[in-house]
Motif scaffolding. Structure first.
Motif, PDB file in Angstrom:
ATOM      1  N   LEU A 253       0.819  -1.207   0.000  1.00 36.46           N
ATOM      2  CA  LEU A 253       0.000   0.000   0.000  1.00 36.46           C
ATOM      3  C   LEU A 253       0.854   1.259   0.000  1.00 36.46           C
ATOM      4  CD1 LEU A 253      -2.883  -1.098   2.390  1.00 36.46           C
ATOM      5  CD2 LEU A 253      -2.842  -1.063  -0.106  1.00 36.46           C
ATOM      6  N   SER A 254       2.004   1.233   0.665  1.00 34.32           N
ATOM      7  CA  SER A 254       2.890   2.408   0.658  1.00 34.32           C
ATOM      8  C   SER A 254       3.511   2.603  -0.722  1.00 34.32           C
ATOM      9  CB  SER A 254       3.967   2.289   1.727  1.00 34.32           C
ATOM     10  OG  SER A 254       4.810   1.187   1.456  1.00 34.32           O
ATOM     11  N   VAL A 255       3.816   1.496  -1.405  1.00 30.66           N
ATOM     12  CA  VAL A 255       4.363   1.580  -2.765  1.00 30.66           C
ATOM     13  C   VAL A 255       3.319   2.184  -3.698  1.00 30.66           C
ATOM     14  CG1 VAL A 255       5.215   0.240  -4.722  1.00 30.66           C
ATOM     15  CG2 VAL A 255       5.871  -0.409  -2.404  1.00 30.66           C
ATOM     16  N   ILE A 256       2.102   1.706  -3.593  1.00 32.71           N
ATOM     17  CA  ILE A 256       1.029   2.177  -4.461  1.00 32.71           C
ATOM     18  C   ILE A 256       0.684   3.630  -4.147  1.00 32.71           C
ATOM     19  CG2 ILE A 256      -1.403   1.838  -5.062  1.00 32.71           C
ATOM     20  CD1 ILE A 256      -0.837  -1.214  -4.533  1.00 32.71           C
ATOM     21  N   SER A 257       0.639   3.981  -2.877  1.00 29.98           N
ATOM     22  CA  SER A 257       0.289   5.363  -2.520  1.00 29.98           C
ATOM     23  C   SER A 257       1.361   6.352  -2.975  1.00 29.98           C
ATOM     24  CB  SER A 257       0.031   5.486  -1.020  1.00 29.98           C
ATOM     25  OG  SER A 257       1.220   5.289  -0.296  1.00 29.98           O
ATOM     26  N   SER A 258       2.606   5.911  -3.105  1.00 28.15           N
ATOM     27  CA  SER A 258       3.658   6.815  -3.590  1.00 28.15           C
ATOM     28  C   SER A 258       3.403   7.223  -5.043  1.00 28.15           C
ATOM     29  CB  SER A 258       5.036   6.171  -3.441  1.00 28.15           C
ATOM     30  OG  SER A 258       5.188   5.108  -4.356  1.00 28.15           O
ATOM     31  N   LEU A 259       2.662   6.413  -5.793  1.00 29.24           N
ATOM     32  CA  LEU A 259       2.335   6.761  -7.176  1.00 29.24           C
ATOM     33  C   LEU A 259       1.407   7.972  -7.243  1.00 29.24           C
ATOM     34  CD1 LEU A 259       1.696   3.208  -8.666  1.00 29.24           C
ATOM     35  CD2 LEU A 259       3.765   4.590  -8.859  1.00 29.24           C
ATOM     36  N   LEU A 260       0.657   8.211  -6.183  1.00 31.92           N
ATOM     37  CA  LEU A 260      -0.275   9.345  -6.162  1.00 31.92           C
ATOM     38  C   LEU A 260       0.451  10.685  -6.153  1.00 31.92           C
ATOM     39  CD1 LEU A 260      -2.877   7.957  -3.616  1.00 31.92           C
ATOM     40  CD2 LEU A 260      -3.082   8.070  -6.106  1.00 31.92           C
ATOM     41  N   ARG A 261       1.721  10.686  -5.777  1.00 37.43           N
ATOM     42  CA  ARG A 261       2.503  11.924  -5.719  1.00 37.43           C
ATOM     43  C   ARG A 261       3.274  12.195  -7.015  1.00 37.43           C
ATOM     44  NH1 ARG A 261       2.705   9.724  -0.593  1.00 37.43           N
ATOM     45  NH2 ARG A 261       4.616   8.570  -0.899  1.00 37.43           N
ATOM     46  N   MET A 262       3.089  11.365  -8.014  1.00 34.53           N
ATOM     47  CA  MET A 262       3.809  11.552  -9.275  1.00 34.53           C
ATOM     48  C   MET A 262       3.167  12.665 -10.092  1.00 34.53           C
ATOM     49  SD  MET A 262       4.992   7.803 -10.486  1.00 34.53           S
ATOM     50  CE  MET A 262       6.164   8.552 -11.597  1.00 34.53           C
ATOM     51  N   SER A 263       3.957  13.249 -10.972  1.00 34.24           N
ATOM     52  CA  SER A 263       3.439  14.336 -11.794  1.00 34.24           C
ATOM     53  C   SER A 263       2.709  13.846 -13.043  1.00 34.24           C
ATOM     54  CB  SER A 263       4.587  15.271 -12.200  1.00 34.24           C
ATOM     55  OG  SER A 263       5.549  14.554 -12.941  1.00 34.24           O
ATOM     56  N   ASN A 264       2.881  12.581 -13.398  1.00 31.96           N
ATOM     57  CA  ASN A 264       2.222  12.034 -14.579  1.00 31.96           C
ATOM     58  C   ASN A 264       0.789  11.643 -14.239  1.00 31.96           C
ATOM     59  OD1 ASN A 264       1.300  10.011 -16.543  1.00 31.96           O
ATOM     60  ND2 ASN A 264       3.366  10.209 -17.386  1.00 31.96           N
ATOM     61  N   ASP A 265      -0.163  12.318 -14.873  1.00 30.00           N
ATOM     62  CA  ASP A 265      -1.573  12.112 -14.569  1.00 30.00           C
ATOM     63  C   ASP A 265      -2.054  10.694 -14.864  1.00 30.00           C
ATOM     64  OD1 ASP A 265      -4.047  13.209 -13.616  1.00 30.00           O
ATOM     65  OD2 ASP A 265      -4.756  13.198 -15.690  1.00 30.00           O
ATOM     66  N   LEU A 266      -1.526  10.075 -15.926  1.00 24.07           N
ATOM     67  CA  LEU A 266      -1.946   8.705 -16.262  1.00 24.07           C
ATOM     68  C   LEU A 266      -1.524   7.711 -15.183  1.00 24.07           C
ATOM     69  CD1 LEU A 266      -1.220   8.624 -20.088  1.00 24.07           C
ATOM     70  CD2 LEU A 266      -3.436   8.791 -18.955  1.00 24.07           C
ATOM     71  N   VAL A 267      -0.362   7.913 -14.607  1.00 24.65           N
ATOM     72  CA  VAL A 267       0.101   7.031 -13.522  1.00 24.65           C
ATOM     73  C   VAL A 267      -0.771   7.247 -12.286  1.00 24.65           C
ATOM     74  CG1 VAL A 267       2.024   6.482 -11.986  1.00 24.65           C
ATOM     75  CG2 VAL A 267       2.464   6.962 -14.395  1.00 24.65           C
ATOM     76  N   VAL A 268      -1.060   8.473 -11.974  1.00 23.35           N
ATOM     77  CA  VAL A 268      -1.877   8.786 -10.788  1.00 23.35           C
ATOM     78  C   VAL A 268      -3.266   8.177 -10.935  1.00 23.35           C
ATOM     79  CG1 VAL A 268      -2.964  10.651  -9.474  1.00 23.35           C
ATOM     80  CG2 VAL A 268      -0.587  10.876 -10.239  1.00 23.35           C
TER      81      VAL A 268
END
Length: 99
Positions: free
Chosen positions: A82-97
């Protein structure tokens, strides 16, 4: 005084489809060990398209009430995913978020 056994059925368990017994082809997707592969990919990769694909795959494999999906969700929690996945929410790429 005797305690009553918990006779409640778990939601979705009464119609549960068993895990595939083979470990090749599509049956590999439903093995809890696949979670570690996707989480490692999310940790090590910097390509946005790959991150989007790996995150989307994990979401699709864990999104329903089918028993194998429940087991994979448990594996994600056990692997501290869950911490790995939640770190994706802070990325600048909208498709990844969004994935």
């Amino acid at each position: 005084i005797k305690k009553k056994k918990n006779t409640k059925k778990h939601k979705g368990k009464e119609n549960a489809t068993p895990l595939p017994e083979h470990t090749n082809g599509v049956g590999l997707l439903w093995q809890p060990s696949v979670v570690r592969v996707y989480l490692d990919l999310l940790l090590e990769c910097s390509n946005p398209e790959t991150l989007e694909g790996a995150a989307g795959t994990l979401q699709n494999l864990t999104a329903c009430s089918w028993e194998p999906a429940q087991l994979l969700r448990e594996a994600v929690r056990r692997e501290k995913g869950l911490s790995v996945i939640s770190s994706l929410l802070r990325m600048s790429n909208d498709l990844v978020v969004r994935s």
